[in-house]
Write a protein that holds these residues in place. Structure first.
Motif, PDB file in Angstrom:
ATOM      1  N   ALA A  25       0.548  -1.018  -0.452  1.00 54.63           N
ATOM      2  CA  ALA A  25      -0.562  -0.567   0.328  1.00 54.63           C
ATOM      3  C   ALA A  25       1.276   1.637   0.040  1.00 54.63           C
ATOM      4  N   LEU A  26       2.384   1.204   0.664  1.00 55.86           N
ATOM      5  CA  LEU A  26       2.797   2.456   0.803  1.00 55.86           C
ATOM      6  C   LEU A  26       3.559   2.917  -0.585  1.00 55.86           C
ATOM      7  N   MET A  27       3.465   1.158  -1.315  1.00 57.38           N
ATOM      8  CA  MET A  27       5.097   1.238  -2.522  1.00 57.38           C
ATOM      9  C   MET A  27       3.324   2.223  -3.521  1.00 57.38           C
TER      10      MET A  27
ATOM     11  N   GLU B 161       2.467   9.517  -6.634  1.00 58.30           N
ATOM     12  CA  GLU B 161       3.411  10.485  -6.455  1.00 58.30           C
ATOM     13  C   GLU B 161       4.107  10.964  -7.419  1.00 58.30           C
ATOM     14  N   ILE B 162       5.065   9.929  -7.779  1.00 57.81           N
ATOM     15  CA  ILE B 162       5.972   9.350  -9.005  1.00 57.81           C
ATOM     16  C   ILE B 162       5.554  10.478 -10.073  1.00 57.81           C
ATOM     17  N   GLY B 163       4.462   9.116 -10.239  1.00 60.73           N
ATOM     18  CA  GLY B 163       4.073   9.384 -11.210  1.00 60.73           C
ATOM     19  C   GLY B 163       3.164  10.848 -11.276  1.00 60.73           C
ATOM     20  N   THR B 164       2.733  11.774 -10.398  1.00 60.88           N
ATOM     21  CA  THR B 164       2.014  13.330 -10.466  1.00 60.88           C
ATOM     22  C   THR B 164       4.198  14.030 -10.753  1.00 60.88           C
ATOM     23  N   GLY B 165       4.769  13.634 -10.627  1.00 62.76           N
ATOM     24  CA  GLY B 165       5.617  14.722 -11.024  1.00 62.76           C
ATOM     25  C   GLY B 165       6.744  14.541 -12.503  1.00 62.76           C
TER      26      GLY B 165
ATOM     27  N   ARG C  45       7.200  -2.698  -9.556  1.00 62.05           N
ATOM     28  CA  ARG C  45       6.076  -1.735 -10.461  1.00 62.05           C
ATOM     29  C   ARG C  45       6.192  -0.197 -10.349  1.00 62.05           C
ATOM     30  N   VAL C  46       7.044  -0.009  -9.338  1.00 62.88           N
ATOM     31  CA  VAL C  46       7.071   0.876  -9.935  1.00 62.88           C
ATOM     32  C   VAL C  46       8.406   1.960 -10.169  1.00 62.88           C
ATOM     33  N   MET C  47       9.953   0.735 -10.527  1.00 64.10           N
ATOM     34  CA  MET C  47      10.836   0.882 -12.047  1.00 64.10           C
ATOM     35  C   MET C  47       9.416   0.265 -12.697  1.00 64.10           C
TER      36      MET C  47
END
Lengths: 205, 205
Positions: free
Chosen positions: A62-64, A70-74, A122-124
């Motif tokens: 959930a944290l990730m 957040e990163i996507g927005t940036g 997923r983030v990477m």
DNA sequence: ATTGAATGCGAATACATATTCGCATTATGG
DNA sequence: CCATAATGCGAATATGTATTCGCATTCAAT
């Protein structure tokens, strides 16, 4: 998530738990992050934690997810199309990367350090996909004359190279190399690489 | 090492324990590597293990040291001075890197994946120092006409970029990108970067 | 106000695994 | 061979931590 929070207080608790997870990881490191400590920091009991998260991993996931947003927005704010200059474009992306890694008091750093045992993938992947998109647009706009057939491979290389060089620098090399110089050199390497036509290697002089 | 092995059998046991440690890490992963399993694979008892190693970490350190030697030996065999061509030189170094990561049935891969919580630093630093030496020699020999003032920074970037791109490729991207192509592209990027004069960035066309 | 559902609690439980220790076995020098 | 040190053993112990469960509290609808 085991159960869906319905009332106000429980929704707040879920939020508090996710925030606490981040805070504990950032302060104690991933290895010393226990459910007990998370609950304590969140100001709730361990039992309550398990009402809404199946297990510790669920909490971290959930944290990730939250951070991925957040990163996507940036990323969407990055000025890619404004600059005609490749180096300037790459430079701004690299600055953004450093900014993210430095934000949240080292939380990102600790997470990416442990990327292998976390759902960092997923983030990477999202990140890589984003850059892929940006690169595609950029080349469509500025480099129509020579096709980059293997853009995917190049974006893969560039993303990983920059990311892990940054991490190694931040976590180990504190001082010997200035961050500004590292950023400049990374920019130099990446810009030259991306701008070069495929399957051509310079001969030595 | 808690006690020094004096007799033949105990020296053999120490060797067997180090080997077993490698085998278990490679087969079960670092997370599932227990002292019990190591002792079992080595064919000795847990108690005996603690005769010669203060704790589990001591055992792993001994393993790392052993592997560092192995890599050092391999590096010294690299043909750096034979080739005048930068790309060929870089290429052989990259092939060597892939070979190491693939050797020992994934042991190296598992170790470097978990580099952050292991005494990998010693190995990493040794590796970087080696490459630094090689680069210095190469440039002295072939590039006397333009000084590379910031060779340390460049070697730092190149080492980390190549290493972690390889790791990410081997551990996640099984198939989408062929290793040969990745090696070629990495070579292209590195060769161009190292051959370029400092503080100069190409303008976009 | 009542009641059933949702929420919250935290001591107790379960489990994994590192490390110890008293005793058994084997080697080495005389 | 004997004496002593070195080596080897593995059940027992210590520790840390994830997860559960029975009971208490709060909410929201009637």
């Amino acid at each position: 998530m085991r159960k869906r929070p319905q009332q106000q207080r429980s929704r707040e608790m879920v939020r508090a738990l996710i925030d606490a997870t981040g805070k504990v990881i950032q302060q104690q490191g991933l290895d010393n992050t226990t459910t007990a400590r998370i609950a304590e920091v969140a100001g709730v009991s361990v039992g309550s934690l398990y009402q809404y998260f199946g297990d510790k991993d669920g909490l971290i996931e959930a944290l990730m997810e939250s951070l991925a947003d957040e990163i996507g927005t940036g990323l969407k704010r990055l000025p890619v199309m404004d600059n005609v200059d490749m180096a300037a474009t790459v430079g701004s992306a690299i600055r953004f990367g450093f900014a993210v890694l430095h934000s949240r008091d080292g939380l990102y750093l600790e997470l990416v350090r442990n990327w292998h045992r976390l759902p960092t993938n997923r983030v990477m992947d999202a990140l890589q996909q984003h850059f892929m998109e940006l690169a595609r647009l950029y080349f469509l706009r500025h480099y129509q004359h020579h096709q980059i057939s293997n853009l995917e491979v190049r974006v893969f290389i560039v993303t990983n190279s920059v990311l892990f060089t940054m991490i190694r620098h931040i976590s180990q090399h504190s001082g010997l190399i200035r961050e500004q110089e590292l950023a400049d050199e990374l920019t130099l390497m990446v810009a030259r690489y991306l701008a070069s036509p495929p399957d051509t290697v310079e001969e030595s002089p």
